[in-house]
Enzyme design. Structure first.
Site, PDB file in Angstrom:
ATOM      1  N   THR A  97      43.077 -38.853  42.512  1.00 40.71           N
ATOM      2  CA  THR A  97      43.741 -39.855  43.342  1.00 40.71           C
ATOM      3  C   THR A  97      43.852 -41.134  42.527  1.00 40.71           C
ATOM      4  OG1 THR A  97      42.893 -38.907  45.401  1.00 40.71           O
ATOM      5  CG2 THR A  97      43.634 -41.192  45.474  1.00 40.71           C
ATOM      6  N   LYS A 172      48.968 -39.076  49.483  1.00 38.18           N
ATOM      7  CA  LYS A 172      47.513 -39.203  49.549  1.00 38.18           C
ATOM      8  C   LYS A 172      47.119 -40.574  50.103  1.00 38.18           C
ATOM      9  CE  LYS A 172      43.173 -38.230  49.043  1.00 38.18           C
ATOM     10  NZ  LYS A 172      42.520 -37.776  47.808  1.00 38.18           N
ATOM     11  N   LYS A 240      37.815 -47.312  46.350  1.00 34.39           N
ATOM     12  CA  LYS A 240      38.780 -47.231  45.250  1.00 34.39           C
ATOM     13  C   LYS A 240      40.140 -46.805  45.774  1.00 34.39           C
ATOM     14  CE  LYS A 240      39.405 -43.579  42.993  1.00 34.39           C
ATOM     15  NZ  LYS A 240      40.390 -42.450  42.996  1.00 34.39           N
TER      16      LYS A 240
END
Length: 290
Positions: A97, A172, A240
């Site tokens: 990701t 995502k 993150k």
């Protein structure tokens, strides 16, 4: 069956690479910490390499599942990077990701070298990786995706192309935005139920069958009630990811007020020493501050 290199053997990559080997693919692994690569070979066979370039040499597909934008650039670029070892026509599949920006940057470099590139972030957590039932969101040209999809199927419940390069990473982000708000709402609901003296198991048995039901409710309510938070995706990694979402939202001119708020709640969890707890630990913050 394909010749595959797999770069990154963390809690996700280790079992994902294992599923590739179990399906009969010829797998060579690379990990920054060599001991993990050796442990993988001892369990699954195959081979390990000292550099990403060495692992990628002769591979039809190179899959990566590392930490962040910096880590992805590090395994792709330079004399020891995967791109330098890949032959024309090979396809790089990124399960990390990361930002759509670095995805497009690396895809452009890959294409200039005659390589295919598919961004393919995953959802399903460690349990999904171990069970081979991940949801995989992909971006890339149709030809590269069509070639990569049967290989990705080794660890996917569902795999779909959503558009050109970068589309997988955008999908995502949507996934993480939805999860952030959902887990906060679930935490508040369960905390309310505790204060009200309700039986959590009986409560969830009822409401999980209605409009409030979710994967998080079914799979995390019990451990949340017990205060156990070592069963999934870590808070440090979620922050993150949410940082990527918020930055991209600013670029798109999209307001993400709930996401921004939950991100700060996760910051509180980090200050409690919960950076490595899973994302359901938002309930611990409520218990601490109420």
């Amino acid at each position: 069956m394909a010749k595959v290199a797999f770069l990154g053997l963390g809690v996700m990559g280790f079992p994902m690479a294992g599923h590739l080997a179990a399906k009969g693919h010829d797998v060579t692994v690379y990990n920054r910490t060599e001991a993990k690569a050796r442990a993988w070979v001892e369990r699954h066979g195959g081979a390990y390499a000292a550099t990403p370039a060495e692992a990628a040499r002769g591979a039809d597909f190179v899959m990566a599942c590392v930490g962040n934008d910096y880590d992805l650039r590090a395994v792709c670029l330079g004399d020891h990077g995967a791109f330098s070892g890949m032959e024309k026509g090979a396809i790089f599949v990124d399960h990390t990701t990361v930002s759509a920006r670095v995805t497009r940057e690396l895809a452009e470099i890959a294409h200039a070298r005659g390589l295919g590139y598919v961004d393919a972030p995953v959802s399903g957590g460690q349990a999904g990786a171990e069970g081979g039932v991940l949801s995989v969101m992909c971006g890339g040209d149709e030809q590269s995706y069509a070639r990569a999809e049967p290989v990705i199927a080794a660890y996917a419940r569902i795999c779909r192309r959503l558009g050109d390069v970068g589309s997988g990473q955008m999908a995502k982000m949507v996934n993480q935005i939805c999860i952030a708000g959902l887990v906060q709402a679930l935490s508040e609901g369960l905390h309310f139920a505790e204060k009200a003296g309700l039986d959590i198991e009986r409560l969830v048995e009822v409401i999980s069958q209605g409009a409030a039901g979710s994967w998080q409710m079914v799979n995390r309510h019990k451990t949340m009630a017990e205060g156990k938070f070592d069963f999934g995706f870590a808070v440090d990694w979620m922050r993150k990811d949410l940082d990527i979402c918020l930055r991209t939202g600013d670029e798109l001119g999209v307001s993400l007020p709930v996401t921004a708020l939950v991100d700060q709640f996760y910051k509180d969890v980090q200050s409690m020493g919960g950076g490595r707890w899973d994302t359901s630990s938002l309930i611990a913050r409520l218990r601490k501050f109420d």
